[in-house]
Design an enzyme around this catalytic site. Structure first.
Site, PDB file in Angstrom:
ATOM      1  N   ASP A   1     -10.184  -4.551   2.090  1.00 52.18           N
ATOM      2  CA  ASP A   1      -8.857  -5.154   1.924  1.00 52.18           C
ATOM      3  C   ASP A   1      -8.091  -4.128   1.002  1.00 52.18           C
ATOM      4  O   ASP A   1      -8.514  -3.910  -0.150  1.00 52.18           O
ATOM      5  CB  ASP A   1      -9.011  -6.403   1.242  1.00 52.18           C
ATOM      6  CG  ASP A   1      -8.012  -7.075   0.954  1.00 52.18           C
ATOM      7  OD1 ASP A   1      -6.830  -6.932   1.733  1.00 52.18           O
ATOM      8  OD2 ASP A   1      -7.856  -7.870  -0.246  1.00 52.18           O
TER       9      ASP A   1
ATOM     10  N   GLU B   1      -7.788  -4.162   6.881  1.00 53.18           N
ATOM     11  CA  GLU B   1      -6.662  -5.074   7.119  1.00 53.18           C
ATOM     12  C   GLU B   1      -5.473  -4.316   7.311  1.00 53.18           C
ATOM     13  O   GLU B   1      -5.020  -3.548   6.860  1.00 53.18           O
ATOM     14  CB  GLU B   1      -6.377  -6.026   5.688  1.00 53.18           C
ATOM     15  CG  GLU B   1      -5.339  -6.967   5.833  1.00 53.18           C
ATOM     16  CD  GLU B   1      -5.305  -7.923   4.878  1.00 53.18           C
ATOM     17  OE1 GLU B   1      -5.842  -8.725   4.838  1.00 53.18           O
ATOM     18  OE2 GLU B   1      -4.356  -7.679   4.040  1.00 53.18           O
TER      19      GLU B   1
ATOM     20  N   ASP C   1      -9.912 -10.092  -3.585  1.00 52.84           N
ATOM     21  CA  ASP C   1      -9.957  -9.104  -2.657  1.00 52.84           C
ATOM     22  C   ASP C   1     -11.443  -8.675  -2.085  1.00 52.84           C
ATOM     23  O   ASP C   1     -11.537  -8.269  -1.018  1.00 52.84           O
ATOM     24  CB  ASP C   1      -9.448  -7.923  -3.450  1.00 52.84           C
ATOM     25  CG  ASP C   1      -8.260  -8.042  -4.163  1.00 52.84           C
ATOM     26  OD1 ASP C   1      -6.961  -7.890  -3.608  1.00 52.84           O
ATOM     27  OD2 ASP C   1      -8.236  -8.654  -5.376  1.00 52.84           O
TER      28      ASP C   1
END
Length: 179
Positions: A7, A68, A141
């Site tokens: 992330d 991501e 996260d």
């Protein structure tokens, strides 16, 4: 299949490693964040993200890295930092010959919770359940990185079948034109 989810972020870059196959219980192998000080020079922050991700790659040796996909936000400086951290993650994987998959936030949320509009708490709760953890990983996260890895494990078989079908169709279509 062992997948390292990333992330991306400059202040906190979430990292999570999950092992398993679609349809079977999954196992978390590691979760955490690579942190950089907000007041440090950008180049040094990117270097710190790179060094942190390299340590994760060394320790866990994933077969795939799921990152991501960066999407436009209202705050351009935030999206720039996220995009730069994302590029570092892709570079680290490419340097080692590890395939990289990009998943949008809504794809990840839909895969893990059943809805692409889930909030962070819902994602954290489902990651906790799916990996049989005692509590949601903190910060968010870290949970998001695990969700990325889970998403990839579950979506990869279908994506691979689709890619093979498209390649086969393209090969037949090309063969028909040259005959």
């Amino acid at each position: 299949m062992r997948v390292m989810g990333v992330d991306p972020g400059l202040t906190r870059c979430g990292v999570g490693v999950v092992e398993g196959v679609a349809g079977r219980p999954l196992t978390m192998l590691g979760v955490g964040v690579v942190r950089t000080p907000a007041d440090a020079d950008l180049s040094l922050r990117l270097l710190a993200v790179e060094q942190g991700l390299e340590q994760w790659l060394d320790e866990h040796r994933p077969e795939f890295v799921a990152v991501e996909r960066v999407f436009s936000q209202h705050n351009v400086s935030t999206v720039m930092g996220t995009a730069q951290a994302s590029a570092v993650a892709m570079l680290c994987a490419a340097r080692r010959g590890i395939p990289v998959a990009l998943h949008t936030p809504s794809e990840v949320k839909a895969a893990v919770t059943g809805t692409g509009r889930a909030d962070k708490a819902q994602v954290g709760a489902m990651v906790t359940r799916l990996l049989r953890l005692s509590a949601p990983p903190k910060p968010a996260d870290a949970a998001d990185a695990l969700a990325l890895a889970i998403c990839h494990i579950w979506r990869a078989p279908a994506q691979n079948r689709l890619q093979r079908a498209v390649a086969l169709h393209t090969a037949h279509a090309t063969k028909g034109r040259t005959a």
